[in-house]
Design a protein around this motif. Structure first.
Motif, mmCIF file in Angstrom:
data_model
loop_
_atom_site.group_PDB
_atom_site.id
_atom_site.type_symbol
_atom_site.label_atom_id
_atom_site.label_comp_id
_atom_site.label_asym_id
_atom_site.label_seq_id
_atom_site.Cartn_x
_atom_site.Cartn_y
_atom_site.Cartn_z
ATOM 1 N N VAL A 240 0.847 -1.204 0.000
ATOM 2 C CA VAL A 240 0.000 0.000 0.000
ATOM 3 C C VAL A 240 0.875 1.244 0.000
ATOM 4 N N HIS A 241 1.949 1.224 0.783
ATOM 5 C CA HIS A 241 2.857 2.377 0.840
ATOM 6 C C HIS A 241 3.491 2.637 -0.530
ATOM 7 N N LEU A 242 3.896 1.574 -1.219
ATOM 8 C CA LEU A 242 4.511 1.722 -2.540
ATOM 9 C C LEU A 242 3.522 2.274 -3.565
ATOM 10 N N HIS A 243 2.286 1.790 -3.516
ATOM 11 C CA HIS A 243 1.296 2.182 -4.524
ATOM 12 C C HIS A 243 0.510 3.438 -4.161
ATOM 13 N N GLY A 244 0.548 3.832 -2.910
ATOM 14 C CA GLY A 244 -0.102 5.064 -2.493
ATOM 15 C C GLY A 244 -1.480 4.847 -1.882
ATOM 16 N N PRO A 245 -1.933 5.826 -1.084
ATOM 17 C CA PRO A 245 -3.210 5.688 -0.373
ATOM 18 C C PRO A 245 -4.442 5.718 -1.283
ATOM 19 N N ARG A 246 -4.265 6.163 -2.519
ATOM 20 C CA ARG A 246 -5.404 6.214 -3.449
ATOM 21 C C ARG A 246 -5.375 5.082 -4.466
ATOM 22 N N SER A 247 -4.493 4.134 -4.243
ATOM 23 C CA SER A 247 -4.350 3.017 -5.185
ATOM 24 C C SER A 247 -5.527 2.059 -5.089
ATOM 25 N N LEU A 248 -5.630 1.225 -6.092
ATOM 26 C CA LEU A 248 -6.660 0.182 -6.114
ATOM 27 C C LEU A 248 -6.547 -0.704 -4.877
ATOM 28 N N LEU A 249 -5.320 -1.087 -4.533
ATOM 29 C CA LEU A 249 -5.105 -1.962 -3.380
ATOM 30 C C LEU A 249 -5.547 -1.285 -2.085
ATOM 31 N N ALA A 250 -5.151 -0.037 -1.891
ATOM 32 C CA ALA A 250 -5.507 0.685 -0.664
ATOM 33 C C ALA A 250 -7.014 0.827 -0.523
ATOM 34 N N SER A 251 -7.681 1.152 -1.619
ATOM 35 C CA SER A 251 -9.141 1.317 -1.536
ATOM 36 C C SER A 251 -9.839 -0.022 -1.331
#
Length: 197
Positions: A127-138
């Motif tokens: 999540v940290h690598l892809h960012g808080p608005r990434s598909l994974l985070a959401s």
């Protein structure tokens, strides 16, 4: 770096872990059903751990499908997870061979706890690598089951130590049942993304 090699390596390790666990099931020396009865503790512990490996494999697969890339930190976080998963054959066999005695069941619960923490570290790194608005985070969102699992493992470990290994096993089986219902969060987000393109 892409996720393909990490996923393939992880799949291979998990397949080996399952193979090692099943080798603990010894062929009985007898031809009637009563010959199978002494195997029930080993088989029961194997079945529980098989379900856990399946849960981790399934969720690991979905998590990586929602990820576009990995870095060195994630490679190490993944190895950290695989290390604890690779100890499951040992703790599973010890617990089964000793008919769910206190110390083996305690260490089995501890193995489950550190594995859950390792999975959380991997998930957080992605999540940290892809960012808080990434598909994974959401898709992960508040992650209620993920946060409840370590708490329930701790309750199981404490119950095993202070009261009864069977009481502790209720918590360990309960967490497995909680995750046995497929977690559709990531799959649903992937479907939405596919339909938008």
């Amino acid at each position: 770096m892409e996720t393909n090699r990490l996923e393939a390596f992880s799949d291979g390790v998990l397949a080996i872990v399952i193979t090692i666990m099943v080798l603990e099931l010894k062929i009985p020396h007898g031809e009637d059903l009563t010959a199978l009865f002494p195997l029930w503790p080993v088989f029961s512990s194997y079945a529980l751990s098989f379900v856990y490996i399946g849960i981790y494999w399934n969720n690991h697969h979905h998590m990586l499908k929602a990820s576009e890339r990995v870095n060195g930190q994630i490679l190490w976080a993944n190895l950290h997870l695989l290390f604890w998963l690779s100890l499951l054959p040992f703790t599973t066999g010890w617990m089964g061979e000793n008919h769910f005695a206190r110390w083996p069941t305690f260490f089995y619960g501890l193995n489950l706890l550190v594995t859950a923490i390792a999975y959380y570290v991997l998930q957080t790194s992605l999540v940290h690598l892809h960012g808080p608005r990434s598909l994974l985070a959401s898709a992960i969102g508040r992650d209620v089951k993920g946060k409840a699992s370590p708490f329930l493992y701790v309750l199981g470990i404490v119950t095993t130590w202070l009261f009864s290994p069977w009481g502790g096993l209720v918590f360990f089986v309960g967490v497995a049942l909680m995750w046995l219902v497929p977690d559709r969060r990531i799959e649903d987000r992937l479907e939405v993304r596919k339909s938008d393109t």
